[in-house]
Scaffold this active site. Sequence first.
Site, short mmCIF file in Angstrom:
data_model
loop_
_atom_site.label_atom_id
_atom_site.label_comp_id
_atom_site.label_asym_id
_atom_site.label_seq_id
_atom_site.Cartn_x
_atom_site.Cartn_y
_atom_site.Cartn_z
N SER A 74 -3.15 -1.29 -8.52
CA SER A 74 -2.11 -2.29 -8.26
C SER A 74 -2.14 -3.42 -9.29
O SER A 74 -3.18 -3.71 -9.87
CB SER A 74 -2.29 -2.89 -6.86
N1 SAH Z 1 -6.17 -0.30 -3.85
C1 SAH Z 1 -5.90 0.64 -4.93
C2 SAH Z 1 -4.46 1.06 -4.97
C3 SAH Z 1 -4.34 2.49 -5.35
S1 SAH Z 1 -2.75 3.22 -5.18
C4 SAH Z 1 -6.38 0.07 -6.25
O1 SAH Z 1 -6.64 -1.14 -6.33
O2 SAH Z 1 -6.52 0.83 -7.21
C5 SAH Z 1 -2.76 3.76 -3.48
C6 SAH Z 1 -3.76 4.81 -3.09
O3 SAH Z 1 -3.46 5.21 -1.75
C7 SAH Z 1 -3.74 6.11 -3.91
O4 SAH Z 1 -5.02 6.34 -4.42
C8 SAH Z 1 -3.33 7.20 -2.89
O5 SAH Z 1 -3.95 8.44 -3.13
C9 SAH Z 1 -3.79 6.57 -1.58
N2 SAH Z 1 -3.13 7.09 -0.39
C10 SAH Z 1 -1.83 7.49 -0.21
N3 SAH Z 1 -1.62 7.91 1.05
C11 SAH Z 1 -2.82 7.77 1.72
C12 SAH Z 1 -3.25 8.06 3.04
N4 SAH Z 1 -2.42 8.56 3.98
N5 SAH Z 1 -4.54 7.81 3.36
C13 SAH Z 1 -5.40 7.31 2.44
N6 SAH Z 1 -5.06 7.02 1.17
C14 SAH Z 1 -3.77 7.26 0.80
#
Ligand code: SAH
Length: 221
Positions: A65
């Site tokens: 993000s």
């Molecule tokens: N907090 C992270 C944001 C990553 S993007 C950072 O700082 O890098 C969001 C993430 O959510 C992705 O890695 C994706 O695989 C995950 N995601 C999507 N749907 C999900 C679900 N149902 N349960 C757990 N993770 C999920």
Amino acid sequence: MMQDTFKHKGLRQQMVDTLRANGISDEAVLKAMNEVPRHFFIDSALDSHAYEDRALKIGCEQTISHPSTVAMQSQLLALQPGMKVLEIGTGSGYQTAVLCRMGAKVFTVERQKGLFDQTRKLLSTLRYNARCFLGDGYQGLAEVNYGPYDRIIVTCGAPEVPEALMAQLKVGGIMVIPLGDEEQEMLRITKEGAESGEWKVEKFGTYSFVPMLNGKNMKQL
Ligand code: SAH
């Protein structure tokens, strides 16, 4: 192998100054973001962009993000040290590390095995002691009972507020969740009572997250 140079530290200080100028006022958030080397959480080829206000690719079609988004979500949590926080969407682990640095006890869930393996290892190498779980965040952490949580943070775009997450939030607790399909509205939900509907919802603008996907798609990974 991973180095935090004077140049990195300088760029990070500038990033924090910009966040402050743009209205982030929680000093604990700003301090943590000044201390966590964001460039450790991205591909080294993107190192020079680590402290720009950008989302960057982290593999598995996912992104880390924007720093401004991490700052905003962290501030909306109104975190106190020692609180139990459930994070949905570990991704790169950067948001996880910021929460750890703020003194939270972090439980984080990721649905993609590749990212889960990589990030769990990275967080442990960097000595952030978050508990990492592979699973579907729509269920929260159902099987392992570490809840209820003081705070819940969702870092993927949720089409709805998952019921399981509301159930795992303490009364008086706060959930920060970007809600919507194409783009998302950042919501802060305060759970005011145990009955359904006993919550307060506040809105904090529009964001663009990768989608929260459900368990049905997990086999294709
Ligand atoms: N907090 C992270 C944001 C990553 S993007 C950072 O700082 O890098 C969001 C993430 O959510 C992705 O890695 C994706 O695989 C995950 N995601 C999507 N749907 C999900 C679900 N149902 N349960 C757990 N993770 C999920």
